[in-house]
Design a protein around this motif. Structure first.
Motif, PDB file in Angstrom:
ATOM      1  N   MET A   1     -58.395  21.549  13.986  1.00  0.00           N
ATOM      2  CA  MET A   1     -58.472  20.483  14.946  1.00  0.00           C
ATOM      3  C   MET A   1     -57.137  19.724  15.021  1.00  0.00           C
ATOM      4  N   ALA A   2     -56.548  19.469  13.872  1.00  0.00           N
ATOM      5  CA  ALA A   2     -55.279  18.739  13.840  1.00  0.00           C
ATOM      6  C   ALA A   2     -54.176  19.538  14.538  1.00  0.00           C
ATOM      7  N   THR A   3     -54.170  20.837  14.329  1.00  0.00           N
ATOM      8  CA  THR A   3     -53.168  21.686  14.983  1.00  0.00           C
ATOM      9  C   THR A   3     -53.298  21.612  16.488  1.00  0.00           C
ATOM     10  N   PHE A   4     -54.517  21.651  16.986  1.00  0.00           N
ATOM     11  CA  PHE A   4     -54.754  21.552  18.415  1.00  0.00           C
ATOM     12  C   PHE A   4     -54.280  20.204  18.954  1.00  0.00           C
ATOM     13  N   LEU A   5     -54.591  19.133  18.259  1.00  0.00           N
ATOM     14  CA  LEU A   5     -54.171  17.797  18.701  1.00  0.00           C
ATOM     15  C   LEU A   5     -52.649  17.654  18.715  1.00  0.00           C
ATOM     16  N   ILE A   6     -51.994  18.176  17.700  1.00  0.00           N
ATOM     17  CA  ILE A   6     -50.535  18.125  17.657  1.00  0.00           C
ATOM     18  C   ILE A   6     -49.945  18.931  18.807  1.00  0.00           C
ATOM     19  N   ALA A   7     -50.494  20.107  19.054  1.00  0.00           N
ATOM     20  CA  ALA A   7     -50.004  20.939  20.166  1.00  0.00           C
ATOM     21  C   ALA A   7     -50.228  20.233  21.495  1.00  0.00           C
ATOM     22  N   LEU A   8     -51.356  19.588  21.660  1.00  0.00           N
ATOM     23  CA  LEU A   8     -51.650  18.865  22.892  1.00  0.00           C
ATOM     24  C   LEU A   8     -50.685  17.703  23.087  1.00  0.00           C
ATOM     25  N   LEU A   9     -50.447  16.951  22.039  1.00  0.00           N
ATOM     26  CA  LEU A   9     -49.517  15.824  22.138  1.00  0.00           C
ATOM     27  C   LEU A   9     -48.109  16.295  22.481  1.00  0.00           C
ATOM     28  N   ARG A  10     -47.688  17.379  21.875  1.00  0.00           N
ATOM     29  CA  ARG A  10     -46.358  17.910  22.184  1.00  0.00           C
ATOM     30  C   ARG A  10     -46.286  18.441  23.611  1.00  0.00           C
ATOM     31  N   ALA A  11     -47.343  19.059  24.080  1.00  0.00           N
ATOM     32  CA  ALA A  11     -47.352  19.575  25.450  1.00  0.00           C
ATOM     33  C   ALA A  11     -47.305  18.438  26.459  1.00  0.00           C
ATOM     34  N   LEU A  12     -47.976  17.356  26.163  1.00  0.00           N
ATOM     35  CA  LEU A  12     -47.960  16.216  27.074  1.00  0.00           C
ATOM     36  C   LEU A  12     -46.599  15.541  27.110  1.00  0.00           C
ATOM     37  N   ASP A  13     -45.818  15.694  26.064  1.00  0.00           N
ATOM     38  CA  ASP A  13     -44.494  15.077  26.001  1.00  0.00           C
ATOM     39  C   ASP A  13     -43.400  16.089  26.334  1.00  0.00           C
ATOM     40  N   PHE A  14     -43.737  17.156  27.040  1.00  0.00           N
ATOM     41  CA  PHE A  14     -42.779  18.217  27.338  1.00  0.00           C
ATOM     42  C   PHE A  14     -41.616  17.722  28.183  1.00  0.00           C
ATOM     43  N   GLY A  15     -41.857  16.791  29.099  1.00  0.00           N
ATOM     44  CA  GLY A  15     -40.796  16.311  29.983  1.00  0.00           C
ATOM     45  C   GLY A  15     -39.644  15.682  29.232  1.00  0.00           C
ATOM     46  N   SER A  16     -39.941  14.851  28.249  1.00  0.00           N
ATOM     47  CA  SER A  16     -38.855  14.203  27.501  1.00  0.00           C
ATOM     48  C   SER A  16     -38.106  15.213  26.641  1.00  0.00           C
ATOM     49  N   ARG A  17     -38.833  16.182  26.093  1.00  0.00           N
ATOM     50  CA  ARG A  17     -38.156  17.220  25.305  1.00  0.00           C
ATOM     51  C   ARG A  17     -37.239  18.055  26.190  1.00  0.00           C
ATOM     52  N   TRP A  18     -37.697  18.398  27.370  1.00  0.00           N
ATOM     53  CA  TRP A  18     -36.904  19.192  28.308  1.00  0.00           C
ATOM     54  C   TRP A  18     -35.637  18.430  28.705  1.00  0.00           C
ATOM     55  N   ARG A  19     -35.787  17.150  29.027  1.00  0.00           N
ATOM     56  CA  ARG A  19     -34.616  16.339  29.384  1.00  0.00           C
ATOM     57  C   ARG A  19     -33.653  16.212  28.213  1.00  0.00           C
ATOM     58  N   TRP A  20     -34.196  16.095  26.992  1.00  0.00           N
ATOM     59  CA  TRP A  20     -33.343  15.992  25.814  1.00  0.00           C
ATOM     60  C   TRP A  20     -32.529  17.273  25.641  1.00  0.00           C
ATOM     61  N   HIS A  21     -33.163  18.432  25.802  1.00  0.00           N
ATOM     62  CA  HIS A  21     -32.451  19.705  25.650  1.00  0.00           C
ATOM     63  C   HIS A  21     -31.383  19.876  26.727  1.00  0.00           C
ATOM     64  N   LEU A  22     -31.683  19.483  27.960  1.00  0.00           N
ATOM     65  CA  LEU A  22     -30.671  19.549  29.022  1.00  0.00           C
ATOM     66  C   LEU A  22     -29.485  18.643  28.706  1.00  0.00           C
ATOM     67  N   SER A  23     -29.776  17.473  28.187  1.00  0.00           N
ATOM     68  CA  SER A  23     -28.709  16.532  27.829  1.00  0.00           C
ATOM     69  C   SER A  23     -27.828  17.103  26.714  1.00  0.00           C
ATOM     70  N   MET A  24     -28.448  17.687  25.691  1.00  0.00           N
ATOM     71  CA  MET A  24     -27.672  18.258  24.591  1.00  0.00           C
ATOM     72  C   MET A  24     -26.838  19.440  25.078  1.00  0.00           C
ATOM     73  N   ARG A  25     -27.394  20.250  25.959  1.00  0.00           N
ATOM     74  CA  ARG A  25     -26.634  21.374  26.499  1.00  0.00           C
ATOM     75  C   ARG A  25     -25.408  20.873  27.261  1.00  0.00           C
ATOM     76  N   ALA A  26     -25.582  19.815  28.034  1.00  0.00           N
ATOM     77  CA  ALA A  26     -24.461  19.246  28.779  1.00  0.00           C
ATOM     78  C   ALA A  26     -23.399  18.698  27.830  1.00  0.00           C
ATOM     79  N   ARG A  27     -23.817  18.084  26.732  1.00  0.00           N
ATOM     80  CA  ARG A  27     -22.849  17.568  25.751  1.00  0.00           C
ATOM     81  C   ARG A  27     -22.033  18.696  25.125  1.00  0.00           C
ATOM     82  N   TYR A  28     -22.719  19.773  24.736  1.00  0.00           N
ATOM     83  CA  TYR A  28     -21.994  20.899  24.145  1.00  0.00           C
ATOM     84  C   TYR A  28     -21.084  21.585  25.163  1.00  0.00           C
ATOM     85  N   THR A  29     -21.528  21.716  26.392  1.00  0.00           N
ATOM     86  CA  THR A  29     -20.696  22.319  27.433  1.00  0.00           C
ATOM     87  C   THR A  29     -19.444  21.486  27.678  1.00  0.00           C
ATOM     88  N   SER A  30     -19.609  20.177  27.703  1.00  0.00           N
ATOM     89  CA  SER A  30     -18.464  19.282  27.863  1.00  0.00           C
ATOM     90  C   SER A  30     -17.480  19.451  26.704  1.00  0.00           C
TER      91      SER A  30
END
Length: 81
Positions: A1-30
């Protein structure tokens, strides 16, 4: 049950993780773009430019532990951006 809840919480927060990864990629490219420019600098300015690049790399690498939604998602004190 805990694994499912953690996966659900992470899936709901996918937008911020995606933006964070794009930002880090831009920093490394720069950073890579700046490395390419070091070759055209006069020899007496290269060591200072490389030292600045190394410092910037260290700062960017320190931000990798702040992935949103991960267990290490808490940024270090004083390291807000």
């Amino acid at each position: 049950m805990a694994t499912f809840l953690i996966a659900l919480l992470r899936a709901l927060d996918f937008g911020s993780r995606w933006r964070w990864h794009l930002s880090m990629r831009a920093r490394y490219t720069s950073l890579v773009d700046r490395v390419d420019r070091v070759a055209v600098l006069p020899p007496d300015q290269r060591s200072e430019a490389l030292a600045q690049l190394y410092d910037e790399l260290a700062r960017i690498r320190a931000q990798e532990r702040a992935i949103p939604g991960s267990a290490g998602g808490v940024a270090a004190p004083g390291n807000t951006g």
